[in-house]
Design a protein around this motif. Structure first.
Motif, PDB file in Angstrom:
ATOM      1  N   PRO A  83       0.838  -1.209   0.000  1.00  0.00           N
ATOM      2  CA  PRO A  83       0.000   0.000   0.000  1.00  0.00           C
ATOM      3  C   PRO A  83       0.870   1.255   0.000  1.00  0.00           C
ATOM      4  CG  PRO A  83      -0.702  -1.534   1.707  1.00  0.00           C
ATOM      5  CD  PRO A  83       0.565  -2.072   1.122  1.00  0.00           C
ATOM      6  N   GLY A  84       0.386   2.305  -0.600  1.00  0.00           N
ATOM      7  CA  GLY A  84       1.178   3.515  -0.769  1.00  0.00           C
ATOM      8  C   GLY A  84       1.630   4.173   0.525  1.00  0.00           C
ATOM      9  N   ASN A  85       0.845   4.086   1.561  1.00  0.00           N
ATOM     10  CA  ASN A  85       1.194   4.777   2.804  1.00  0.00           C
ATOM     11  C   ASN A  85       2.026   3.914   3.755  1.00  0.00           C
ATOM     12  OD1 ASN A  85      -0.810   2.984   3.424  1.00  0.00           O
ATOM     13  ND2 ASN A  85      -1.992   4.439   4.680  1.00  0.00           N
ATOM     14  N   LEU A  86       2.287   2.661   3.429  1.00  0.00           N
ATOM     15  CA  LEU A  86       3.001   1.769   4.340  1.00  0.00           C
ATOM     16  C   LEU A  86       4.423   2.268   4.612  1.00  0.00           C
ATOM     17  CD1 LEU A  86       2.842  -1.023   5.839  1.00  0.00           C
ATOM     18  CD2 LEU A  86       4.073  -1.920   3.877  1.00  0.00           C
ATOM     19  N   VAL A  87       5.150   2.587   3.561  1.00  0.00           N
ATOM     20  CA  VAL A  87       6.540   3.013   3.737  1.00  0.00           C
ATOM     21  C   VAL A  87       6.607   4.383   4.400  1.00  0.00           C
ATOM     22  CG1 VAL A  87       8.680   3.560   2.504  1.00  0.00           C
ATOM     23  CG2 VAL A  87       7.323   1.594   1.813  1.00  0.00           C
ATOM     24  N   THR A  88       5.713   5.301   4.013  1.00  0.00           N
ATOM     25  CA  THR A  88       5.758   6.627   4.629  1.00  0.00           C
ATOM     26  C   THR A  88       5.371   6.564   6.106  1.00  0.00           C
ATOM     27  OG1 THR A  88       3.522   7.064   3.835  1.00  0.00           O
ATOM     28  CG2 THR A  88       5.344   7.873   2.487  1.00  0.00           C
ATOM     29  N   ASP A  89       4.382   5.738   6.445  1.00  0.00           N
ATOM     30  CA  ASP A  89       4.005   5.590   7.860  1.00  0.00           C
ATOM     31  C   ASP A  89       5.144   4.969   8.658  1.00  0.00           C
ATOM     32  OD1 ASP A  89       1.566   6.672   7.297  1.00  0.00           O
ATOM     33  OD2 ASP A  89       0.495   4.750   7.281  1.00  0.00           O
ATOM     34  N   TRP A  90       5.811   3.970   8.094  1.00  0.00           N
ATOM     35  CA  TRP A  90       6.949   3.339   8.765  1.00  0.00           C
ATOM     36  C   TRP A  90       8.063   4.354   8.984  1.00  0.00           C
ATOM     37  CZ3 TRP A  90      11.831   2.550   6.464  1.00  0.00           C
ATOM     38  CH2 TRP A  90      12.732   1.833   7.261  1.00  0.00           C
ATOM     39  N   ASP A  92       7.794   7.692   9.075  1.00  0.00           N
ATOM     40  CA  ASP A  92       7.350   8.699  10.052  1.00  0.00           C
ATOM     41  C   ASP A  92       7.423   8.186  11.477  1.00  0.00           C
ATOM     42  OD1 ASP A  92       6.908  10.513   8.046  1.00  0.00           O
ATOM     43  OD2 ASP A  92       4.743  10.179   7.969  1.00  0.00           O
ATOM     44  N   SER A  93       6.973   6.941  11.706  1.00  0.00           N
ATOM     45  CA  SER A  93       7.010   6.407  13.060  1.00  0.00           C
ATOM     46  C   SER A  93       8.461   6.178  13.518  1.00  0.00           C
ATOM     47  CB  SER A  93       6.222   5.109  13.153  1.00  0.00           C
ATOM     48  OG  SER A  93       6.828   4.099  12.390  1.00  0.00           O
ATOM     49  N   ALA A  94       9.337   5.787  12.615  1.00  0.00           N
ATOM     50  CA  ALA A  94      10.742   5.618  12.975  1.00  0.00           C
ATOM     51  C   ALA A  94      11.378   6.956  13.353  1.00  0.00           C
ATOM     52  CB  ALA A  94      11.519   4.952  11.830  1.00  0.00           C
ATOM     53  N   GLY A  98      12.605   7.952  17.158  1.00  0.00           N
ATOM     54  CA  GLY A  98      14.054   8.105  17.231  1.00  0.00           C
ATOM     55  C   GLY A  98      14.500   9.368  17.942  1.00  0.00           C
ATOM     56  N   ARG A  99      13.600  10.282  18.196  1.00  0.00           N
ATOM     57  CA  ARG A  99      13.990  11.554  18.821  1.00  0.00           C
ATOM     58  C   ARG A  99      14.071  11.478  20.292  1.00  0.00           C
ATOM     59  NH1 ARG A  99      11.206  16.296  15.301  1.00  0.00           N
ATOM     60  NH2 ARG A  99      11.888  15.507  13.327  1.00  0.00           N
TER      61      ARG A  99
END
Length: 99
Positions: A83-90, A92-94, A98-99
């Motif tokens: 799905p198109g948002n899978l990589v962007t969501d991954w 973003d959550s990383a 990470g902060r």
């Protein structure tokens, strides 16, 4: 593995051949328009022939592109099937965690 290393070389070779074929087709169509360097009036038949030559070259390039895409490794096809948002969501959550 060897096929993975040869793919860029084959792609550049195909691009070179495509460029040469396109230039030859353009030269032929231009020579049909003005033979022997004399500006001849453009007829509908000459224009149709020039267009058909260019369309044939374009179609062969798309066939080459489809073949190159089909020969890509399976893991790359799997990446495109997600799905198109899978990589962007991954991503973003990383970044947020990470902060």
């Amino acid at each position: 593995m060897l096929d993975l290393w040869l793919t860029p070389w084959r792609a550049s070779l195909s691009l070179t051949a495509a460029t040469l074929e396109t230039l030859i087709a353009a030269q032929k169509s231009m020579s049909m328009m003005a033979p022997m360097g004399v500006a001849a009036p453009m007829t509908e038949d000459k224009l149709r022939d020039a267009f058909q030559i260019a369309a044939d070259v374009n179609l062969r390039r798309w066939e080459d592109t489809a073949g190159a895409l089909q020969n890509l490794p399976n893991w790359l096809h799997d990446m495109h099937a997600m799905p198109g948002n899978l990589v962007t969501d991954w991503f973003d959550s990383a970044r947020r965690n990470g902060r």
